[in-house]
Design a protein around this motif. Structure first.
Motif: not given
Ligand code: SAM
Length: 384
Positions: A38-42, A61-67, A234-236, A359-361
């Motif tokens: 979900y919601t990957m950026f290009p 720090p929110f790498c999702g699928r690692g783009t 968790d990046s926090r 847009r991701q949305a």
């Molecule tokens: C918008 S997506 C990122 C997508 C990424 N840019 C891509 O292209 O795939 C946001 C990501 O933040 C992760 N996320 C949410 N809360 C988080 C946290 N506290 N620490 C680390 N990752 C978190 C979600 O699991 C999700 O994969």
């Protein structure tokens, strides 16, 4: 910093212009599409940010699928990704490893030839989703690839995640399941009702054939490997002692406020990674689940922690937006989250422009009643 890698492949360097186009299907971009998320950026977005920059460590720090991490690899920059979601981490890990299609297929063949799986889920959903022999093979792979670390295993695991469910096509099958969307998994009861209504029985799909075909396509052009890793965390709670390096670039996209179903919408992929054989809403440890003030506070915590692992003058680029069902101004939310952190805003631009891709949305099924704003905010880390 000593001898950081540069893209050495002449073909890749020549093709960077094409690769930096939104929605490219260029061969060098294939691995990036190993599994939907979900919601990957290009790929074009982090590529455009990093192109021409001097090679140095890149963090998402929110790498999702690692783009971001894949863009860093394409350019020869070392990179680290962090995500709290095991599905994201498993897909992103595959972006940083190398193996041949033959090696991955041989590993798959060996696993499928191993003994009976210990645990095969039962019930109406499982009977209707997969042919019994296909399900046995999926379970063999699930058990053999739990905690995968070898490069071929990491790639094979992400390949299975990518083909686990999706539409049935007329020619050779691309997915292992009965008819389903590929981007998210239908909830079990609804899926069973749909298959019954349409009279759709699961057909036998040869798992090895599907994996082999997909591996040949995705792994035909791999950029050289770069130093780095993906961390499931968790990046926090990031701490400077977690990292041996200091980062120069941070390119990221946090969950938009209200986006909280990353794991439950991918429940079947989560099961493949060792999760339960049902939807587990409690297992979504997402920032987006909380109230707006808590969400902003969570983001602020991440920006602060990230600043502690960056070098002075580092660049932070955040793509952020709002989902239509939540009436929040993403710019206000983002700025509020940066307040009190050492990051200083430098520039804000609309992310929906043609040069940055869609847009991701827009990737949601929601009908957008108004133009949801999606922005790119650039900030730099003030010198101490
Ligand atoms: C918008 S997506 C990122 C997508 C990424 N840019 C891509 O292209 O795939 C946001 C990501 O933040 C992760 N996320 C949410 N809360 C988080 C946290 N506290 N620490 C680390 N990752 C978190 C979600 O699991 C999700 O994969």
């Amino acid at each position: 910093m000593k001898s950081l890698p540069q893209p050495t492949d002449a073909g890749l360097l020549r093709d960077l212009d094409q690769l930096a186009q939104p929605r490219t299907s260029h061969p060098w971009a294939r691995l990036n599409a190993i599994s939907p998320y979900y919601t990957m950026f290009p790929l074009s977005f982090p590529l455009q940010v990093l192109r021409g920059a001097r090679p140095d460590w890149v963090l998402d720090p929110f790498c999702g699928r690692g783009t971001t991490n894949y863009a860093a690899r394409v350019l020869g920059f070392p990179t680290v990704g962090v995500d709290v979601n095991p599905i994201a981490a498993a897909i992103a890990q595959a972006k940083l490893v190398s193996a041949t299609a033959e090696g991955v297929a041989n590993r798959c063949r060996a696993i499928l030839a191993s003994g009976e799986p210990r645990d095969v889920p039962e019930g109406a959903f499982w009977q209707a989703c997969f042919h019994p022999r296909t399900l046995q093979d999926i379970c063999r792979l699930r058990e053999a690839l739990a905690g995968a670390e070898a490069e071929e295993d990491v790639l094979l695991r992400a390949l299975v995640l990518g083909v686990l469910h999706g539409p049935r096509n007329k020619g050779l099958p691309s997915y292992l399941s009965n008819q389903m969307p590929r981007t998210y998994a239908t909830k079990p009861d609804a899926a069973v009702r749909f298959w019954r209504r349409k009279g759709l029985e699961p057909v036998y799909v040869n798992v090895l054939d599907v994996i082999e075909r997909r591996a040949r396509y995705l792994l035909a052009h791999l950029p050289a490997k770069v130093p780095g890793h993906i961390r499931l965390a968790d990046s926090r709670a990031l701490a400077p002692e977690d990292f041996a390096m200091r980062f120069r670039y941070v390119i990221t996209s946090p969950p938009y406020f209200g986006m909280k179903t990353y794991v439950s919408d991918h429940w079947l992929r989560n099961w493949f990674l060792g999760g339960p054989p049902h939807v587990d809403y409690a297992s979504d440890p997402q920032l987006g689940r909380s109230s707006l003030p808590a969400f902003i506070e969570g983001l602020r915590e991440v920006w602060t922690r990230v600043s502690q692992v960056c070098e002075p003058g580092a660049l932070l680029v955040v793509r952020f937006g709002a989902i239509p069902s939540y009436e929040v101004d993403p710019v206000e939310v983002l700025r509020a989250s940066l307040r009190g952190t050492p990051w200083k805003e430098r520039r804000l631009s609309d992310a929906g422009s043609a040069s940055n891709g869609r847009r991701q949305a827009d990737q949601f099924q929601f009908v957008r009643s108004r133009a949801a704003l999606e922005v790119d905010l650039y900030a730099s880390l003030e010198e101490a």
